[in-house]
Motif scaffolding. Sequence first.
Motif, PDB file in Angstrom:
ATOM      1  N   LYS A 724       0.819  -1.199   0.000  1.00 52.01           N
ATOM      2  CA  LYS A 724       0.000   0.000   0.000  1.00 52.01           C
ATOM      3  C   LYS A 724       0.863   1.263   0.000  1.00 52.01           C
ATOM      4  CE  LYS A 724      -4.246  -1.563  -0.032  1.00 52.01           C
ATOM      5  NZ  LYS A 724      -5.179  -1.205  -1.115  1.00 52.01           N
ATOM      6  N   LEU A 725       1.942   1.243   0.733  1.00 50.21           N
ATOM      7  CA  LEU A 725       2.845   2.395   0.752  1.00 50.21           C
ATOM      8  C   LEU A 725       3.496   2.612  -0.606  1.00 50.21           C
ATOM      9  CD1 LEU A 725       4.575   1.882   4.228  1.00 50.21           C
ATOM     10  CD2 LEU A 725       2.936   3.657   3.624  1.00 50.21           C
ATOM     11  N   ARG A 726       3.873   1.513  -1.271  1.00 51.69           N
ATOM     12  CA  ARG A 726       4.441   1.627  -2.624  1.00 51.69           C
ATOM     13  C   ARG A 726       3.427   2.246  -3.584  1.00 51.69           C
ATOM     14  NH1 ARG A 726       5.411  -2.006  -5.900  1.00 51.69           N
ATOM     15  NH2 ARG A 726       4.267  -3.734  -4.936  1.00 51.69           N
ATOM     16  N   ALA A 728       0.921   4.154  -2.897  1.00 50.32           N
ATOM     17  CA  ALA A 728       0.740   5.569  -2.575  1.00 50.32           C
ATOM     18  C   ALA A 728       1.889   6.406  -3.130  1.00 50.32           C
ATOM     19  CB  ALA A 728       0.633   5.744  -1.061  1.00 50.32           C
ATOM     20  N   LEU A 729       3.085   5.814  -3.103  1.00 54.31           N
ATOM     21  CA  LEU A 729       4.263   6.488  -3.647  1.00 54.31           C
ATOM     22  C   LEU A 729       4.131   6.659  -5.164  1.00 54.31           C
ATOM     23  CD1 LEU A 729       7.030   7.569  -2.642  1.00 54.31           C
ATOM     24  CD2 LEU A 729       7.988   5.326  -3.178  1.00 54.31           C
ATOM     25  N   PHE A 730       3.630   5.631  -5.841  1.00 58.57           N
ATOM     26  CA  PHE A 730       3.441   5.700  -7.297  1.00 58.57           C
ATOM     27  C   PHE A 730       2.429   6.784  -7.676  1.00 58.57           C
ATOM     28  CE2 PHE A 730       4.402   0.860  -7.528  1.00 58.57           C
ATOM     29  CZ  PHE A 730       5.733   1.118  -7.260  1.00 58.57           C
ATOM     30  N   ALA A 731       1.402   6.937  -6.812  1.00 59.66           N
ATOM     31  CA  ALA A 731       0.356   7.917  -7.113  1.00 59.66           C
ATOM     32  C   ALA A 731       0.893   9.339  -7.060  1.00 59.66           C
ATOM     33  CB  ALA A 731      -0.796   7.758  -6.127  1.00 59.66           C
ATOM     34  N   LYS A 815      -3.151   1.419  -6.860  1.00 65.65           N
ATOM     35  CA  LYS A 815      -3.364   2.735  -6.270  1.00 65.65           C
ATOM     36  C   LYS A 815      -3.781   2.545  -4.823  1.00 65.65           C
ATOM     37  CE  LYS A 815      -4.887   4.929 -10.568  1.00 65.65           C
ATOM     38  NZ  LYS A 815      -6.003   5.641 -11.256  1.00 65.65           N
ATOM     39  N   ALA A 816      -3.405   3.509  -4.000  1.00 70.05           N
ATOM     40  CA  ALA A 816      -3.759   3.440  -2.588  1.00 70.05           C
ATOM     41  C   ALA A 816      -3.991   4.827  -2.046  1.00 70.05           C
ATOM     42  CB  ALA A 816      -2.656   2.748  -1.793  1.00 70.05           C
ATOM     43  N   SER A 830       9.132   5.163   5.562  1.00 67.39           N
ATOM     44  CA  SER A 830       8.231   4.126   6.089  1.00 67.39           C
ATOM     45  C   SER A 830       8.497   2.772   5.435  1.00 67.39           C
ATOM     46  CB  SER A 830       6.775   4.537   5.854  1.00 67.39           C
ATOM     47  OG  SER A 830       6.463   5.697   6.588  1.00 67.39           O
ATOM     48  N   ILE A 831       8.758   2.783   4.132  1.00 71.05           N
ATOM     49  CA  ILE A 831       9.061   1.522   3.422  1.00 71.05           C
ATOM     50  C   ILE A 831      10.359   0.928   3.931  1.00 71.05           C
ATOM     51  CG2 ILE A 831       9.652   0.540   1.169  1.00 71.05           C
ATOM     52  CD1 ILE A 831       7.666   2.527  -0.068  1.00 71.05           C
ATOM     53  N   ASP A 832      11.369   1.774   4.155  1.00 71.07           N
ATOM     54  CA  ASP A 832      12.653   1.282   4.675  1.00 71.07           C
ATOM     55  C   ASP A 832      12.470   0.639   6.054  1.00 71.07           C
ATOM     56  OD1 ASP A 832      13.977   2.117   2.421  1.00 71.07           O
ATOM     57  OD2 ASP A 832      14.653   4.027   3.290  1.00 71.07           O
TER      58      ASP A 832
END
Length: 904
Positions: A724-726, A728-731, A815-816, A830-832
């Motif tokens: 979900k974080l990824r 959101a990053l793409f968006a 998408k998130a 946050s991903i790290d």
Amino acid sequence: MSGDVSMFSDDDKPLRAKAGSSTVNGTNGHVAANGNGRHEESSPLSDGDDVPLSQTTRTKSEPTTPDVSAPRKRKKAIAYSSSSEDEMPLKVSSPSKNANSAAVPMPGALVATTVPTVNGNGKVAKGKKVNNVVSSSDDDAPIAKSKRVPAAKEKRKPPKKRVKKESDDEFGLESEDDKPIAKKKAAPAKGKRKLKEESDADDEEDDKPLKKTVTKKTPQKRAKKEESNEETPKPKTKKGKVKKGEEEEDMKKGKKKSKEEEEEEDTYKWWEQQEANGDGTEKWQTLEHNGVYFPPPYEPLPKHVKMKYNGKHVDLHVVAEEVAGFYAALIETDHAKDETFNNNFFEDFLAVLKENPPKDSTKITKFSLCDFRPMFEHFEAEKAKKKAMTTAEKKEAKAQKDALEAPYTHCVLDGRKEKVGNFRVEPPGLFRGRGDHPKKGRLKFRVQPEDITINVGEGVSTPKPNVPGKWKAVVHNKTATWLANWVENVNGNYKYVFLAAGSSIKGQSDMQKFEKARDLKNHVARVRADYTAELKSKVTQIRQRATAMYFIDKLALRAGNEKGDDEADTVGCCSLRYEHVTCEPPNFLVFDFLGKDSIRYYNRVRVDDQVFKNITIFKKDNVEGDNLFDRVDTSSLNKHLSSYMKGLTAKVFRTYNASITFQRLLDEGTPEKATVQEKLNAYNHANREVAILCNHQRAVPKTHEQSMLKMKEKLRGFKYERMKLRHALFAIDSKYKKKKKYADDESDLDDDAIVLHEEQWKAREIEKAEKKFQKENEKLAEDDKKPQADSVLKQRLKDIEDEFKRLAKERGTKKAELKREKSTDKLEESIDKLDEKIKAFKLQMQDREAGKEVALGTSKINYLDPRITAAWCKLHDVPIEKIFSKTLLTKFPWALEVDEDWKF
């Protein structure tokens, strides 16, 4: 009995058990209440396995000494392991006598149990410590009046209020069990390590390390303000007491001393004494206590609950009904499937029926016609009622129970308040035993005051039993460390009430035990040289003794004693028989026998050529059932060992080999630059090698598969959150799709896994909302307020439904939408963090799976010098709370004093 300490102490055995009987009677020594108010046995602390957090299996490296090079094969254990042998207690004289100390001087200070000296300004005076401070708390008041003059009350800075750290979880994935792993903190100053007050270990595993509470940092300005307020003296009344309003305000702000802090102030730090406290024969001068706590009397079952015989209800006498209930509570367990258990129970049940026949004159003669299920169903219903109790009801029930037991939890020893270990008398029940014990299923009688001998100081009031009756005897034995003893009826063994594991007497005993093992380093070379030469002796008795010493040294075998016909057929080194050792040329021996607690010992190992030759000779002209070492016994072996060093026994060798091997494996296997979890895995690996060396095996826990399934679900949750974080990053910025770090999907997280996770997550959220609503209404009811309407709960459930409908629409879209907007930098961070969390959690899973058949707790409690762990934690900046449970931190406070360069 109490879970704090075993009825039998390895280091404090003041009386000799019956000849031919085992020191430990085979019971687990502790009983936990079942749904009937009856009890089930569980493993004791001091002698049994303290079940560790992470269980791991043996790897290819060999923990034994270089002489034994062949890898050992292990088979699944038959039963749970518990290990320890008998040693005489440490002889402790009263501090008032000013004898010379047996304690070893140690640098550093244990902050957790140190009471600072406070000057008139309310500040801590430098370089000063106060020992044996008597707390002013009512909870810490002595049970009986003491002649000791209490020290003056000291001022102490109130603890700063903890602020709960805000969760970074965007999706509500983190619950109390799913909190992120705390960041690695800088190493504390040497000798200044603080021990946080932590909650008890998990119910399922007593030896689980403590979880550190992560607190939010207080802003600098606010901290200064609080500090200023703390230094301001409180307004006092004419009598010099703090105003009630101020005290209440302190309680609200969390400034009042907690019970744990007050207990820490009372800690008697015997290891810091300069005078001797261990060479005399008297262990104490004054001893006051309230005796032991007897279980409540049996309450008859409702009239409609009866066992059946041949399909008809039986009106049992109340005495027989109680015994029938013992068995009824176990009909769904493995015990009821055991033929020996059933035969022994029914034989004793018939004896009870003979003295107390059924009221309706039913003749019970066949076990197969007995039906105990109606009683079992009643017990299960009662158990369900207890489980359904509200939080307030459970708290009230616990408070009532604690109030009844409170007078028995502590004693006053030489003016100091010390905790008592197993103050509860074991209730009646059925003997379980361990492994294939011939007496399992036998009836354990209810212990009465007339069975118990009490040990108290002269001139003090004799405690009164909490049930009708008089003590068997009251003695004033200053050379004994037990408070009470009696003989149990199944095996005829003595049972004792001792001080708790963290008491001064037990602590000195533990320390002396490990110091004795450490001292063996100065003699072991000579011992090994002698028995190596004696392997070729022309005298058979000397050659057998040398071969036995080789096994004890190289394979860490227990010495072993002869067992009677009414005991489990377990053996040790000296009691090995012809069939237990098989020779495989050129120089392999295969050991296969039942060790202590009926744990199977299986080991194929390469030995010295001369040892192989000796075993071949010893087996010659012998047959199955003959002793391998027919001219050596435990007493003669230990007598020979004591000629090298005072107090040297086979057990000391076992403790020495366990600790020295553990120290070596830690030194060789701990990575310098690694995460805390990687270091913990190295620690568990070393602990596991020693556990295998000492044959501390266990059967795979019944809950293991379920536990691993939960861990897999938790890991899937971490991966879902990362996905979900990824997205959101793409968006925010599509260029991240091309970066390798973020482009690939999370492994094992396909569409089906996502759907399953969201469904399970939704179910948890609904359950959580319902429980929260119920607790809120219970709280309102306690405050005599109107409960919330059902519409409040319905709205909360609707919000959950709407949220998961939104998540369902996001599936497959990459998408998130987050609850709170985050910048790309925050998302990357946050991903790290999640990547580190996933990596550490995978290591934990590997550790748990690898250790499912190895019991790490026994060696940690009884055979590994705790100072090795304390020094290792300081050296590698690993919080000791991650290794030692609260119980072990209490048991080994003296060990936490060592510097990081201490070696066994």
